[in-house]
Enzyme design. Structure first.
Site, PDB file in Angstrom:
ATOM      1  N   HIS A 182       5.191  -3.370  -0.021  1.00 45.98           N
ATOM      2  CA  HIS A 182       4.933  -3.990   1.289  1.00 45.98           C
ATOM      3  C   HIS A 182       5.264  -5.478   1.315  1.00 45.98           C
ATOM      4  O   HIS A 182       4.559  -6.270   1.936  1.00 45.98           O
ATOM      5  CB  HIS A 182       3.469  -3.779   1.705  1.00 45.98           C
ATOM      6  CG  HIS A 182       3.162  -2.352   2.060  1.00 45.98           C
ATOM      7  ND1 HIS A 182       3.411  -1.829   3.305  1.00 45.98           N
ATOM      8  CD2 HIS A 182       2.674  -1.333   1.312  1.00 45.98           C
ATOM      9  CE1 HIS A 182       3.058  -0.545   3.315  1.00 45.98           C
ATOM     10  NE2 HIS A 182       2.617  -0.225   2.124  1.00 45.98           N
ATOM     11  N   ASP A 228      -1.023  -0.558  -2.480  1.00 47.66           N
ATOM     12  CA  ASP A 228      -0.761   0.793  -1.977  1.00 47.66           C
ATOM     13  C   ASP A 228       0.730   1.078  -1.864  1.00 47.66           C
ATOM     14  O   ASP A 228       1.541   0.153  -1.801  1.00 47.66           O
ATOM     15  CB  ASP A 228      -1.398   0.974  -0.593  1.00 47.66           C
ATOM     16  CG  ASP A 228      -0.876  -0.051   0.399  1.00 47.66           C
ATOM     17  OD1 ASP A 228      -0.701  -1.224  -0.007  1.00 47.66           O
ATOM     18  OD2 ASP A 228      -0.621   0.302   1.554  1.00 47.66           O
ATOM     19  N   GLU A 229       1.051   2.364  -1.854  1.00 48.27           N
ATOM     20  CA  GLU A 229       2.394   2.851  -1.505  1.00 48.27           C
ATOM     21  C   GLU A 229       3.532   2.118  -2.203  1.00 48.27           C
ATOM     22  O   GLU A 229       4.448   1.650  -1.552  1.00 48.27           O
ATOM     23  CB  GLU A 229       2.604   2.743   0.019  1.00 48.27           C
ATOM     24  CG  GLU A 229       1.640   3.595   0.801  1.00 48.27           C
ATOM     25  CD  GLU A 229       1.935   3.571   2.301  1.00 48.27           C
ATOM     26  OE1 GLU A 229       2.057   4.651   2.885  1.00 48.27           O
ATOM     27  OE2 GLU A 229       2.039   2.467   2.868  1.00 48.27           O
ATOM     28  N   VAL A 230       3.462   2.019  -3.524  1.00 47.34           N
ATOM     29  CA  VAL A 230       4.576   1.398  -4.246  1.00 47.34           C
ATOM     30  C   VAL A 230       5.652   2.456  -4.466  1.00 47.34           C
ATOM     31  O   VAL A 230       5.405   3.491  -5.077  1.00 47.34           O
ATOM     32  CB  VAL A 230       4.100   0.813  -5.590  1.00 47.34           C
ATOM     33  CG1 VAL A 230       5.246   0.090  -6.274  1.00 47.34           C
ATOM     34  CG2 VAL A 230       2.917  -0.118  -5.376  1.00 47.34           C
TER      35      VAL A 230
END
Lengths: 540, 540
Positions: free
Chosen positions: B274, B334-336
């Site tokens: 992100h 999150d969400e790597v």
């Protein structure tokens, strides 16, 4: 060039040609010529050839509106506040570039007054260039559409200079009826006060080239229409008889505001169902429901077996026919619940007498046919929801059937049936904007093709257009505008532009840009997706 | 009495007791006693017993705020315009009824300054009656909660007279962390200008007794935070480096505004994923992705194998730790997406050297652990999204794990795992308010029970609360407020009120009434369903 386009888009600017809805034919000058535009000095006027001239209120006022939009709502350069905009930056910063000085409008038919109607010709031609741009149209209504297009052709570079690219446009609507339904019964939408929701909606409708405002004015929850013949209806049926009503003046204000923007106002007083709020102000109008052999105290749909009912409707619709000048009235006729009729012994007896058996659709037809006769006697045409057709009510050949049901099989089949029977069809089933969902749901509305149904070319001709519907269960003045715009714009383009205009990526780019234009015009339009406008929305 | 209640509700009025969120214990005086209240003359003050008194900024200012709300935003009788409200109708129209003259506040601990934190005691007792009402609390933060409750107890009859019923309230929050996440990267939310979205949100949070503003300040699309150490980050990463940034002053304004309302501000600078918008302003920070053997020009997550990365983070978070006073920082995690790391030969070589094999979660852990060490060195605690826990990163025992994933099995199981491992859990999975749907979706959020998972009493103790999340993909200043309120109120009550407060019909009645209160306070809160408020929203 694609890179530049992207950069300009990211700044909330796009070069000429990004008009919403997409015109039928756009040709930018091959030489790529452009002229500067000075918002303070640009002039709108009538061409000598025009059959209408100064004193034509619709165009005089439109010139002033677009002059003001140019001045106040021109795209701004980065970092400028309202003060900077007031100082008209961009004036004469590049004297070496040619200046576009005026737009002349030429209207062929010498009609200035009256209302737009189903047969109004909305086509126009627009040719912009240095010195002089020319807009020609058959009618003043077409000129209004062309003015909107012209206003969207103006863009601004990063230094704040306004530009107009040399462009030729030939444009006309694909469908004659391009409507928006708003529901003022489930929540009251103010006409005056600080937030003039209903009139403000007409502005944005015109920006989108919508031309019909379908005013679903009363329904079960409230009766805000202040009737001269039956003042008790709103006195006892409005949420508040003083603050939550539409006076005759309010209604006239909305109709005139819409007319000046080339928008028809079609009222809907839905009967015999959806009339709960009528009850308190019209004793005896609604059917008393029974629990066993005694009245339960609850009331159902309009009572179709009493002469007084038809006397009431004769009076009410006499008034409505006068107050609303459009040829068409929307008479509703949807979702009639037979439970209450079934429970009532007098209605049962009537069914016997009439030989209707247990078929309450026949009773509904009985009511609707008498109502249609009343409306016809006032020289009006009518639009009805699809159930009236589905139930086999005998209607006049020029009746418009409004297709709305999504769960009764594919709506395409209903459109096919309606047009096969020779009636005109109006499409709303896939365009219930009140039914929100997560994500870019404008795309679903955009991808609808109204003529994609099995039928002859003659049948296709009978599809007169469609309406975006914003029912009011969850919508009031606090959330109507962002929920409506720019989502309704997807339907506006589907109803105006060529059938071939369907590219989602291109539509996204233009609609996101158009959303920024709406913000600059003070409209609280919500984003399509991640990104920004410069400037952002900052109130009105 | 039910009839009267309904009538009052329909008028946007409800008798005392209809507080949102529902207090733990409310006892109306059995005699039903009440007193009139004169908004212009009612006084807020300190009791003699209070350990804090005049000069205590948090309470002095709160008194002024609630005085103003009483005067400007008292429920109005039907049909009254703003002018009528200014004239304070209801004053002394019923001199024979007792007048309630003042509310005295007594705070036990002599602390007036500083910030609320996780351990702040927010309980209070409120006793209203003729002459004198008394509010007592352990801390100033509890007094703020009690003042809000007091303001909601005041109602007005149809003649415009203000009333306060004799009521005793004992109240305290069920959970210590009651947060709201706003995302200022996907769309910029203005702090100043005409619409002060971010500060205005703090007001409504306080009305709902929320106490944590989770500021998801930067993300892939834009970097609006103006860093003193790295000014290039916003200069190159904001949507617009002048108009779409948060200056140090803006941030301080938000934090102080929140503090005065008893709200903590927790910032989130989410890494290593992100971070797309960080790239342009921080050359070398992001991982260069490869297409085969050559760099593709695209960048992925933060590059975890370079010392310069950790130098950068050390500097940036040194600044962030100072600017944001709360003990906790939200570090994201999150969400790597591992695709880019996998493509990069230098990262591959590093994986070899470290013996990570093909397990890129280990590389993520390597990065996060070094980041956590940096944060710890500044004496701060941290909140991370659940993946950090799921991937087995070694974190400090007092780390808070933020449970958000809905599609990775029931979130209840994740809460059970997190608390079983001895970590504190913060719940957001069922509370993504950005995911709108048609209808009364506040009910789904309301019916969540955060402690309904398999686990020991000790595990239940580790659930510190939850956060409503409003991610910004489809939300900006045009639609944030109506989309947030009153929907977030459902979560506010779940986190504040007793576990047994779950009745949907009662909640509907109180929340609809609270929505009308919000409108009167100038908040553009959308309707729950068909109905109305008097007056409706009319701008700010």
């Amino acid at each position: 060039m694609a890179g530049l386009g992207l950069a300009l888009l990211l700044l909330g600017l796009v070069p000429a040609g990004a008009v919403w809805p997409q015109p039928q034919l756009v040709r930018e000058s091959p030489g790529g010529g452009r002229c500067r535009l000075s918002p303070g000095r640009f002039r709108f006027g009538y061409a000598r050839s025009s059959a209408v001239g100064p004193g034509c209120a619709v165009l005089d006022q439109a010139f002033r509106r677009y002059q003001r939009l140019l001045r106040d709502a021109g795209p701004r350069g980065p970092g400028e506040g309202p003060e900077a905009a007031a100082a008209l930056p961009g004036e004469d910063t590049r004297p070496w570039e040619p200046l576009c000085a005026e737009l002349l409008v030429s209207v062929a038919t010498p009609h200035c007054d009256g209302f737009p109607d189903m047969d109004s010709v909305e086509s126009y031609k627009l040719s912009t260039s240095e010195d002089l741009s020319l807009l020609s149209s058959e009618s003043i209504w077409g000129a209004l559409r062309g003015l909107e297009t012209f206003s969207q052709l103006i863009w601004r570079d990063e230094d704040g200079t306004f530009y107009l690219n040399k462009t030729d446009i030939v444009d006309f609507p694909r469908f004659a009826h391009r409507g928006l339904l708003l529901d003022t019964s489930r929540h009251y939408l103010p006409v005056r006060a600080i937030l003039e929701t209903l009139v403000c909606a007409q502005d944005v409708m015109a920006y989108n080239k919508f031309n019909v405002f379908h005013w679903h004015i009363v329904d079960d929850p409230s009766f805000p229409y202040e009737s001269a013949a039956f003042p008790e209806l709103s006195r006892k049926g409005a949420y508040n008889p003083v603050t939550h009503v539409y006076t005759l003046n309010d209604v006239k204000l909305v109709i005139e505001y819409a007319r000046l923007r080339g928008i028809r106002v079609i009222s809907e007083f839905d009967t015999p169902g959806h009339t709960h709020s009528w009850g308190p102000g019209a004793p005896g109008l609604l059917t008393p429901c029974y629990a066993g052999s005694i009245p339960s105290g609850v009331h159902g749909p309009v009572n179709p077996i009493l002469n007084t009912t038809y006397q009431f409707m004769t009076e009410l619709f006499r008034e409505v026919s006068t107050v609303f000048p459009d040829f068409y009235l929307h008479l509703g006729g949807d979702e009639v619940d037979f439970t209450c009729w079934r429970s009532n012994p007098e209605i049962q007896a009537f069914m016997q007498r009439m030989g209707f058996g247990q078929d309450y659709a026949k009773l509904e037809s009985f009511y609707i046919q008498r109502l249609l006769d009343i409306i016809s006697s006032y020289g009006k045409g009518y639009v009805v929801w699809q159930e009236v057709f589905d139930n086999g009510v005998k209607v006049k050949p020029d009746t418009i059937i409004h297709v709305w049901r999504e769960n009764a099989g594919p709506y395409q089949q209903e459109v096919a049936r309606v047009t096969k029977a020779g009636y005109r069809a109006l499409l709303s089933a896939p365009w219930y904007l009140n039914r929100i969902s997560y994500g870019q749901d404008w795309q679903t509305a955009y991808q609808v093709e109204p003529l994609e149904f099995e039928g002859s070319p003659e049948q296709k001709e009978l599809v007169i257009g469609g309406e975006a519907c914003m029912w009011g269960e969850y919508v009031d003045v606090t959330n109507l505008t962002p929920r409506l715009w720019p989502r309704a714009g997807a339907i506006a383009e589907r109803l105006w532009s060529n059938k071939t205009v369907r590219d989602l990526q291109d539509a996204y780019r233009r609609l996101a840009n158009f959303r920024c234009t709406l913000l600059r015009r003070g409209i609280q339009a919500q984003p399509l997706f991640t990104g920004y406008c410069d400037p952002e929305y900052s109130g009105f």
